[in-house]
Design a protein around this motif. Sequence first.
Motif, PDB file in Angstrom:
ATOM      1  N   ASN A   1     -68.018  20.925  44.653  1.00  0.00           N
ATOM      2  CA  ASN A   1     -67.862  19.746  45.532  1.00  0.00           C
ATOM      3  C   ASN A   1     -69.031  18.737  45.441  1.00  0.00           C
ATOM      4  O   ASN A   1     -69.119  17.605  46.139  1.00  0.00           O
ATOM      5  CB  ASN A   1     -67.800  19.926  47.230  1.00  0.00           C
ATOM      6  CG  ASN A   1     -66.317  20.786  47.333  1.00  0.00           C
ATOM      7  OD1 ASN A   1     -65.411  20.423  46.873  1.00  0.00           O
ATOM      8  ND2 ASN A   1     -66.646  21.962  48.010  1.00  0.00           N
TER       9      ASN A   1
ATOM     10  N   THR B   1     -71.696  15.862  44.461  1.00  0.00           N
ATOM     11  CA  THR B   1     -71.569  14.510  43.767  1.00  0.00           C
ATOM     12  C   THR B   1     -73.035  14.246  43.182  1.00  0.00           C
ATOM     13  O   THR B   1     -72.910  13.320  42.282  1.00  0.00           O
ATOM     14  CB  THR B   1     -71.136  13.505  44.635  1.00  0.00           C
ATOM     15  OG1 THR B   1     -72.011  13.709  45.887  1.00  0.00           O
ATOM     16  CG2 THR B   1     -69.637  13.908  45.359  1.00  0.00           C
TER      17      THR B   1
ATOM     18  N   PRO C   1     -74.997  17.413  36.049  1.00  0.00           N
ATOM     19  CA  PRO C   1     -74.006  17.449  37.152  1.00  0.00           C
ATOM     20  C   PRO C   1     -74.024  18.700  38.004  1.00  0.00           C
ATOM     21  O   PRO C   1     -74.190  19.589  37.645  1.00  0.00           O
ATOM     22  CB  PRO C   1     -72.651  17.444  36.447  1.00  0.00           C
ATOM     23  CG  PRO C   1     -72.867  16.955  34.960  1.00  0.00           C
ATOM     24  CD  PRO C   1     -73.989  17.551  34.848  1.00  0.00           C
TER      25      PRO C   1
ATOM     26  N   ARG D   1     -72.069  19.983  39.842  1.00  0.00           N
ATOM     27  CA  ARG D   1     -70.782  20.830  39.789  1.00  0.00           C
ATOM     28  C   ARG D   1     -71.346  21.827  38.831  1.00  0.00           C
ATOM     29  O   ARG D   1     -70.185  22.813  38.390  1.00  0.00           O
ATOM     30  CB  ARG D   1     -69.707  19.997  39.831  1.00  0.00           C
ATOM     31  CG  ARG D   1     -69.471  19.308  38.580  1.00  0.00           C
ATOM     32  CD  ARG D   1     -68.265  18.353  38.657  1.00  0.00           C
ATOM     33  NE  ARG D   1     -68.590  17.495  37.397  1.00  0.00           N
ATOM     34  CZ  ARG D   1     -68.289  17.494  36.033  1.00  0.00           C
ATOM     35  NH1 ARG D   1     -67.855  19.007  35.773  1.00  0.00           N
ATOM     36  NH2 ARG D   1     -68.454  16.580  35.226  1.00  0.00           N
TER      37      ARG D   1
END
Length: 297
Positions: A199, A201, A213, A215
């Motif tokens: 989840n 961002t 990133p 994630r």
Amino acid sequence: MYRRGVSSRTRKLLIGGAAAVLLGSALAVGTGMSQAAETGAGSGDINALVPALGFSPGDPSATADRVGPTGVKVPGRCPPTQAQVNAQVALKNANFPSGTDLESRIQRFEKTLSAIQDLKCPASSTTLLGRLNSLTALRGNANRDNVLRGLGVNETPADKAAAGSGDAGASGAAGNAGAGSGNVNALVPALGFSPGDPNATADRVGPTGVKVPGRCPPTQAQVNAQVALKNANLPSGTDLESRIQRFEKTLSAIQDLKCPASSTTLLGRLNSLTALRGNANRDNILRGLGVNETPAG
């Protein structure tokens, strides 16, 4: 009067003797502190407390660069030996942190990195920076005490991820096509970094010190499933080319899952394998390595 004179003189002698004792103690303490500042922490403590460098020592006579554990070129003479780094840390640190709390762990890594630089080698000739980043990332983690409780004195979340083989439960699709999931779980190299938050961002610092990133990377189980899906026959040998192919196919799976190679330590470890292609002693080097172990770890 006579008695009072004796009493007064005795009192002065006693006070003078006590002062001499105190002065002697102060000098002894001062000398001890001076010696401690010169010699630093005891070597016995240091050898147990300085984090491992995570890469084989360089050749002191080397003039050419070599590929370091994070996939970038470093001087061929780097890193120094663990013993050299331990000695430098001891020399500079009279009180080296020994605690298992987060800040003590972070300080040990920072002071070790400083010693590496004192010895004229870059941080990228070790895996210390990526492992340190996985510790500093815990500063904002409310669950950090529980995370640390499961770690050895110099173990980090990045080490834990690299040591684990991932979750055994791959998706059902993996069992329908490609390599059997049982083989894959044993053959796919560990990613070397804790899984990202699906989840997330925002970016986070990856194991090589660059932003990735938040994630990423995927879980080991997700990667295992993707490798199985795409590879009917994942190489299982311990020869050099089989090892290289397993890393390449795993990196391909990472990219299929929309994460960069830099969210894992796979590329640096792969590079330490491909560097063996021109090494006449490669068979002896490989003989001492586990199925997915590399010269970089």
